[in-house]
Scaffold this motif. Sequence first.
Motif, mmCIF file in Angstrom:
data_model
loop_
_atom_site.group_PDB
_atom_site.id
_atom_site.type_symbol
_atom_site.label_atom_id
_atom_site.label_comp_id
_atom_site.label_asym_id
_atom_site.label_seq_id
_atom_site.Cartn_x
_atom_site.Cartn_y
_atom_site.Cartn_z
ATOM 1 N N ILE A 1 10.762 3.131 -4.134
ATOM 2 C CA ILE A 1 9.839 3.138 -2.992
ATOM 3 C C ILE A 1 10.301 4.142 -1.948
ATOM 4 N N VAL B 1 9.710 7.747 -3.150
ATOM 5 C CA VAL B 1 8.312 8.162 -3.020
ATOM 6 C C VAL B 1 7.969 8.452 -1.561
ATOM 7 N N TRP C 1 2.515 7.868 -6.260
ATOM 8 C CA TRP C 1 3.263 6.893 -7.041
ATOM 9 C C TRP C 1 3.414 7.322 -8.495
ATOM 10 N N HIS C 2 2.369 7.876 -9.077
ATOM 11 C CA HIS C 2 2.431 8.234 -10.498
ATOM 12 C C HIS C 2 3.362 9.418 -10.759
ATOM 13 N N GLY D 1 6.090 4.311 -11.166
ATOM 14 C CA GLY D 1 5.496 4.331 -9.832
ATOM 15 C C GLY D 1 4.599 3.129 -9.603
ATOM 16 N N GLN D 2 3.898 2.704 -10.666
ATOM 17 C CA GLN D 2 3.019 1.543 -10.547
ATOM 18 C C GLN D 2 3.831 0.273 -10.284
ATOM 19 N N CYS E 1 6.816 0.104 -8.786
ATOM 20 C CA CYS E 1 7.320 0.182 -7.413
ATOM 21 C C CYS E 1 6.209 -0.088 -6.400
ATOM 22 N N CYS E 2 5.020 0.425 -6.674
ATOM 23 C CA CYS E 2 3.887 0.204 -5.770
ATOM 24 C C CYS E 2 3.513 -1.275 -5.719
#
Length: 136
Positions: free
Chosen positions: A28, A31, A38-39, A50-51, A53-54
């Motif tokens: 996080i 990013v 995120w991707h 990224g997904q 972490c999001c």
Amino acid sequence: MIESLLPPWPQRSPGLRPVADRLCLQGILYVLHNDIAWHLLPLELRFGSGQTCCRRLDRWQQASVFDQLHRILLAELNAAGELDWSRACVDGSHIRAKRRGTDTSPSPVDRRKTGSKHHSICDGRGTPFKVITTAA
């Protein structure tokens, strides 16, 4: 400090074993620091996708983890005498919404238009005490 604020995982959660909270937090921060989508979080850094972490960020925001952390850090700064209480800055803005949605309501400035209001309160050194966002 953050670990004690995180919501617990269910004993038996479906799917793969979740990525460690510490690695997700690092992802996080990566990013946000690098201002990337995120991707685009590199998998070779082993922070999870990224997904992932999001989703974890969303889960922590709903559990008010960062609001609690902010209060704890302000209390520690105050105890250490690091906050400048001699002066403060209050700032605000109104952002007009182009379309109606669930997050907007009539503007307090002009009731015929929709938008959002943002207020920020900082100490003399710029340390934020409170940021208030309301649907306006």
